[in-house]
Design a protein around this motif. Structure first.
Motif, PDB file in Angstrom:
ATOM      1  N   TYR A  37       0.844  -1.196   0.000  1.00 38.21           N
ATOM      2  CA  TYR A  37       0.000   0.000   0.000  1.00 38.21           C
ATOM      3  C   TYR A  37       0.880   1.246   0.000  1.00 38.21           C
ATOM      4  CZ  TYR A  37      -3.075   3.694   1.693  1.00 38.21           C
ATOM      5  OH  TYR A  37      -3.745   4.877   1.824  1.00 38.21           O
ATOM      6  N   GLY A  38       1.901   1.260   0.838  1.00 35.33           N
ATOM      7  CA  GLY A  38       2.820   2.394   0.903  1.00 35.33           C
ATOM      8  C   GLY A  38       3.529   2.630  -0.418  1.00 35.33           C
ATOM      9  N   GLU A  39       3.903   1.556  -1.084  1.00 38.22           N
ATOM     10  CA  GLU A  39       4.563   1.677  -2.388  1.00 38.22           C
ATOM     11  C   GLU A  39       3.604   2.238  -3.434  1.00 38.22           C
ATOM     12  OE1 GLU A  39       6.005  -2.290  -2.991  1.00 38.22           O
ATOM     13  OE2 GLU A  39       7.575  -2.068  -1.467  1.00 38.22           O
ATOM     14  N   ARG A  40       2.340   1.819  -3.363  1.00 37.09           N
ATOM     15  CA  ARG A  40       1.351   2.285  -4.335  1.00 37.09           C
ATOM     16  C   ARG A  40       0.978   3.750  -4.136  1.00 37.09           C
ATOM     17  NH1 ARG A  40      -0.608  -2.770  -3.025  1.00 37.09           N
ATOM     18  NH2 ARG A  40      -2.207  -1.958  -1.622  1.00 37.09           N
ATOM     19  N   HIS A  41       0.909   4.195  -2.873  1.00 35.31           N
ATOM     20  CA  HIS A  41       0.310   5.503  -2.603  1.00 35.31           C
ATOM     21  C   HIS A  41       1.143   6.433  -1.729  1.00 35.31           C
ATOM     22  CE1 HIS A  41      -3.226   4.058  -4.602  1.00 35.31           C
ATOM     23  NE2 HIS A  41      -3.229   2.999  -3.815  1.00 35.31           N
ATOM     24  N   GLY A  42       2.369   6.067  -1.416  1.00 35.00           N
ATOM     25  CA  GLY A  42       3.221   6.899  -0.583  1.00 35.00           C
ATOM     26  C   GLY A  42       3.458   8.284  -1.161  1.00 35.00           C
ATOM     27  N   GLY A  43       3.356   8.402  -2.493  1.00 27.87           N
ATOM     28  CA  GLY A  43       3.542   9.696  -3.137  1.00 27.87           C
ATOM     29  C   GLY A  43       2.482  10.720  -2.771  1.00 27.87           C
ATOM     30  N   ASP A  44       1.370  10.279  -2.203  1.00 28.65           N
ATOM     31  CA  ASP A  44       0.322  11.210  -1.761  1.00 28.65           C
ATOM     32  C   ASP A  44       0.687  11.851  -0.422  1.00 28.65           C
ATOM     33  OD1 ASP A  44      -1.097  10.676  -4.028  1.00 28.65           O
ATOM     34  OD2 ASP A  44      -2.674   9.518  -3.043  1.00 28.65           O
ATOM     35  N   GLY A  45       1.755  11.362   0.199  1.00 28.28           N
ATOM     36  CA  GLY A  45       2.233  11.950   1.442  1.00 28.28           C
ATOM     37  C   GLY A  45       1.192  11.948   2.539  1.00 28.28           C
ATOM     38  N   ALA A  46       1.236  12.983   3.361  1.00 31.50           N
ATOM     39  CA  ALA A  46       0.368  13.080   4.530  1.00 31.50           C
ATOM     40  C   ALA A  46      -1.103  13.256   4.166  1.00 31.50           C
ATOM     41  CB  ALA A  46       0.823  14.238   5.416  1.00 31.50           C
ATOM     42  N   GLU A  47      -1.405  13.603   2.920  1.00 32.27           N
ATOM     43  CA  GLU A  47      -2.801  13.838   2.529  1.00 32.27           C
ATOM     44  C   GLU A  47      -3.550  12.551   2.172  1.00 32.27           C
ATOM     45  OE1 GLU A  47      -4.141  16.765   3.124  1.00 32.27           O
ATOM     46  OE2 GLU A  47      -2.132  17.246   3.828  1.00 32.27           O
ATOM     47  N   GLY A  48      -2.836  11.459   1.890  1.00 29.06           N
ATOM     48  CA  GLY A  48      -3.493  10.196   1.554  1.00 29.06           C
ATOM     49  C   GLY A  48      -4.141   9.569   2.773  1.00 29.06           C
ATOM     50  N   ARG A  49      -5.243   8.867   2.568  1.00 26.39           N
ATOM     51  CA  ARG A  49      -5.950   8.188   3.654  1.00 26.39           C
ATOM     52  C   ARG A  49      -6.334   6.778   3.228  1.00 26.39           C
ATOM     53  NH1 ARG A  49      -4.181  11.943   5.766  1.00 26.39           N
ATOM     54  NH2 ARG A  49      -5.106  13.421   7.216  1.00 26.39           N
ATOM     55  N   LEU A  50      -6.125   5.835   4.124  1.00 32.24           N
ATOM     56  CA  LEU A  50      -6.583   4.467   3.940  1.00 32.24           C
ATOM     57  C   LEU A  50      -7.919   4.331   4.651  1.00 32.24           C
ATOM     58  CD1 LEU A  50      -6.126   1.508   3.073  1.00 32.24           C
ATOM     59  CD2 LEU A  50      -4.953   1.171   5.265  1.00 32.24           C
ATOM     60  N   VAL A  51      -8.921   3.848   3.937  1.00 28.41           N
ATOM     61  CA  VAL A  51     -10.246   3.616   4.519  1.00 28.41           C
ATOM     62  C   VAL A  51     -10.451   2.109   4.556  1.00 28.41           C
ATOM     63  CG1 VAL A  51     -12.723   4.031   4.310  1.00 28.41           C
ATOM     64  CG2 VAL A  51     -11.095   5.777   3.534  1.00 28.41           C
ATOM     65  N   SER A  52     -10.616   1.573   5.768  1.00 28.22           N
ATOM     66  CA  SER A  52     -10.750   0.128   5.929  1.00 28.22           C
ATOM     67  C   SER A  52     -11.783  -0.172   7.008  1.00 28.22           C
ATOM     68  CB  SER A  52      -9.394  -0.494   6.298  1.00 28.22           C
ATOM     69  OG  SER A  52      -8.894   0.063   7.500  1.00 28.22           O
ATOM     70  N   MET A  53     -12.191  -1.433   7.058  1.00 29.54           N
ATOM     71  CA  MET A  53     -13.159  -1.875   8.058  1.00 29.54           C
ATOM     72  C   MET A  53     -12.665  -3.198   8.627  1.00 29.54           C
ATOM     73  SD  MET A  53     -17.260  -2.462   7.714  1.00 29.54           S
ATOM     74  CE  MET A  53     -17.661  -0.725   7.851  1.00 29.54           C
ATOM     75  N   HIS A  54     -12.713  -3.296   9.946  1.00 26.82           N
ATOM     76  CA  HIS A  54     -12.251  -4.522  10.606  1.00 26.82           C
ATOM     77  C   HIS A  54     -13.241  -4.931  11.683  1.00 26.82           C
ATOM     78  CE1 HIS A  54      -8.297  -4.170   8.704  1.00 26.82           C
ATOM     79  NE2 HIS A  54      -8.366  -2.885   8.988  1.00 26.82           N
ATOM     80  N   SER A  55     -13.408  -6.247  11.829  1.00 23.24           N
ATOM     81  CA  SER A  55     -14.218  -6.804  12.909  1.00 23.24           C
ATOM     82  C   SER A  55     -13.291  -7.467  13.915  1.00 23.24           C
ATOM     83  CB  SER A  55     -15.212  -7.827  12.361  1.00 23.24           C
ATOM     84  OG  SER A  55     -16.154  -7.177  11.530  1.00 23.24           O
ATOM     85  N   PHE A  56     -13.646  -7.364  15.191  1.00 22.10           N
ATOM     86  CA  PHE A  56     -12.806  -7.863  16.269  1.00 22.10           C
ATOM     87  C   PHE A  56     -13.618  -8.729  17.223  1.00 22.10           C
ATOM     88  CE2 PHE A  56     -11.443  -3.610  14.996  1.00 22.10           C
ATOM     89  CZ  PHE A  56     -10.137  -3.856  14.603  1.00 22.10           C
ATOM     90  N   THR A  57     -13.001  -9.792  17.715  1.00 19.20           N
ATOM     91  CA  THR A  57     -13.619 -10.650  18.727  1.00 19.20           C
ATOM     92  C   THR A  57     -12.798 -10.676  20.005  1.00 19.20           C
ATOM     93  OG1 THR A  57     -12.505 -12.582  17.817  1.00 19.20           O
ATOM     94  CG2 THR A  57     -14.745 -12.125  17.015  1.00 19.20           C
ATOM     95  N   GLY A  58     -11.721  -9.903  20.038  1.00 16.30           N
ATOM     96  CA  GLY A  58     -10.882  -9.842  21.228  1.00 16.30           C
ATOM     97  C   GLY A  58     -10.063  -8.565  21.224  1.00 16.30           C
ATOM     98  N   ASN A  59      -9.368  -8.349  22.321  1.00 14.57           N
ATOM     99  CA  ASN A  59      -8.534  -7.164  22.464  1.00 14.57           C
ATOM    100  C   ASN A  59      -7.390  -7.184  21.462  1.00 14.57           C
ATOM    101  OD1 ASN A  59     -10.165  -6.601  24.658  1.00 14.57           O
ATOM    102  ND2 ASN A  59      -8.687  -7.337  26.161  1.00 14.57           N
ATOM    103  N   TRP A  60      -6.936  -6.013  21.053  1.00 14.50           N
ATOM    104  CA  TRP A  60      -5.786  -5.922  20.152  1.00 14.50           C
ATOM    105  C   TRP A  60      -4.555  -6.414  20.897  1.00 14.50           C
ATOM    106  CZ3 TRP A  60      -5.948  -0.475  17.429  1.00 14.50           C
ATOM    107  CH2 TRP A  60      -7.173  -0.318  16.770  1.00 14.50           C
ATOM    108  N   ASP A  61      -3.631  -7.024  20.169  1.00 19.17           N
ATOM    109  CA  ASP A  61      -2.402  -7.516  20.793  1.00 19.17           C
ATOM    110  C   ASP A  61      -1.206  -6.596  20.523  1.00 19.17           C
ATOM    111  OD1 ASP A  61      -1.935  -8.067  18.140  1.00 19.17           O
ATOM    112  OD2 ASP A  61      -1.712 -10.218  18.393  1.00 19.17           O
TER     113      ASP A  61
END
Length: 134
Positions: A37-61
């Motif tokens: 992802y960084g290789e594909r879009h790193g050129g957008d610098g600080a203005e780029g945003r990743l939009v994702s969705m995750h489901s969780f069944t436990g605490n983050w590790d």
């Protein structure tokens, strides 16, 4: 019926320069995906945003930190408690439920505890993200 190729939980979006929205390859969950992802879009610098969705069944590790911009976390189902550790050493705990959001400011380490199950939408300034064990 939902199109499986447009499930945000599998195929995140990149919001880039020029108000673009670019579908991403299927998220594999490994760090290699994020490197690509960084290789594909790193050129957008600080203005780029990743939009994702995750489901969780436990605490983050792990903890994570995004140095160049805010991360918006929108809980869509369930409940999650975000633990934030600020650069000055202060801490904050924010619990959000369905329809509520929290903001992880730049440079703030954060992790989450999950009450049973939760799903969240993330809008992340991912450039330079760091991860450490919990």
């Amino acid at each position: 019926m939902a199109d499986p190729d447009k499930l945000l939980s599998r195929f995140p979006l990149h919001l880039g320069l020029g108000a673009t929205a670019i579908p991403q390859p299927e998220m594999t969950g490994g760090m290699d995906w994020y490197q690509g992802y960084g290789e594909r879009h790193g050129g957008d610098g600080a203005e780029g945003r990743l939009v994702s969705m995750h489901s969780f069944t436990g605490n983050w590790d792990s903890w994570e930190m995004h140095p160049v911009g805010d991360e918006v976390v929108v809980c869509t189902t369930g409940e999650m408690t975000l633990h934030q550790e600020f650069p000055d050493g202060s801490t904050n705990i924010v619990t959000i439920g369905a329809g509520e959001y929290a903001i992880n400011p730049p440079g703030v380490w954060h992790t989450a505890d999950i009450a049973e199950t939760a799903t969240a939408l993330f809008i992340t300034a991912g450039l330079g993200t760091e991860v450490r064990g919990r």
